[in-house]
Scaffold this motif. Structure first.
Motif, short mmCIF file in Angstrom:
data_model
loop_
_atom_site.label_atom_id
_atom_site.label_comp_id
_atom_site.label_asym_id
_atom_site.label_seq_id
_atom_site.Cartn_x
_atom_site.Cartn_y
_atom_site.Cartn_z
N PHE A 24 12.86 23.03 8.87
CA PHE A 24 13.03 23.00 7.54
C PHE A 24 13.32 21.78 7.03
O PHE A 24 13.67 20.94 7.80
CB PHE A 24 14.29 24.18 7.42
N HIS A 25 13.27 21.54 5.75
CA HIS A 25 13.63 20.37 5.16
C HIS A 25 14.84 20.31 4.38
O HIS A 25 15.00 21.27 3.44
CB HIS A 25 12.41 20.04 4.26
N HIS A 57 9.76 26.28 7.39
CA HIS A 57 9.04 25.30 6.54
C HIS A 57 9.62 25.64 5.35
O HIS A 57 9.12 24.83 4.16
CB HIS A 57 7.25 25.78 6.29
N ALA A 78 14.03 16.16 7.51
CA ALA A 78 13.27 17.28 8.07
C ALA A 78 13.92 17.71 9.43
O ALA A 78 14.39 16.71 10.16
CB ALA A 78 11.99 16.88 8.53
N LYS A 114 16.86 18.86 1.06
CA LYS A 114 16.69 18.19 -0.06
C LYS A 114 17.74 17.06 -0.24
O LYS A 114 18.86 17.05 0.07
CB LYS A 114 16.61 18.76 -1.46
N GLU A 153 12.37 24.23 1.89
CA GLU A 153 12.89 23.12 1.46
C GLU A 153 14.24 23.66 0.78
O GLU A 153 14.43 24.64 -0.14
CB GLU A 153 12.20 22.23 0.69
#
Length: 126
Positions: free
Chosen positions: A123-124, A37, A102, A126, A39
């Motif tokens: 995970f994300h 999770h 994502a 940016k 970023e």
């Protein structure tokens, strides 16, 4: 029954308990990079580290883009999966830099004691 016999039976029972506990162990995820999770900026590699040595020929991972700005839907990302030098980690290297969005990593591993497990994390970028 003699004291010696009780003692011997107790030792055998204790040894069986310890051995059976080890036999039911499964590889567990120790860490992921990026963290679940998180970023992050575009990672060059993604890593999943386990508690046990893996049978690398039976283990692997898939990387999926699950959401981008303005669009949804899953797209599998071309990536190479390899084992670390100690065979306790899977290292996923995307073929191209990851675009913002994502991502989900679906992994499956078999430890050297032949226990198979699977899981995922996300995970994300940016």
């Amino acid at each position: 029954m003699s004291q010696f016999r009780y003692h011997t039976l107790g030792l055998i029972a204790a040894a069986a308990f310890v051995i059976s506990g080890a036999a039911f162990a499964h590889p567990k995820v120790i860490s992921t990079k990026p963290a679940d999770h998180a970023e992050v900026s575009t990672p060059a590699t993604i890593e999943v580290t386990f508690s046990e040595t893996l049978m690398t020929q039976l283990s692997g991972a898939d990387l999926t883009l699950t959401e981008t700005a303005g669009a949804t839907g899953a797209t599998k990302i071309e990536a190479k999966t390899a084992a670390s030098a100690d065979a306790k980690s899977l290292v996923i290297t995307p073929a191209r830099p990851l675009a913002p969005g994502a991502y989900r990593v679906d992994w499956h591993v078999v430890s050297t004691d032949t226990h198979a497990v699977k899981g995922s994390f996300s995970f994300h970028v940016k």
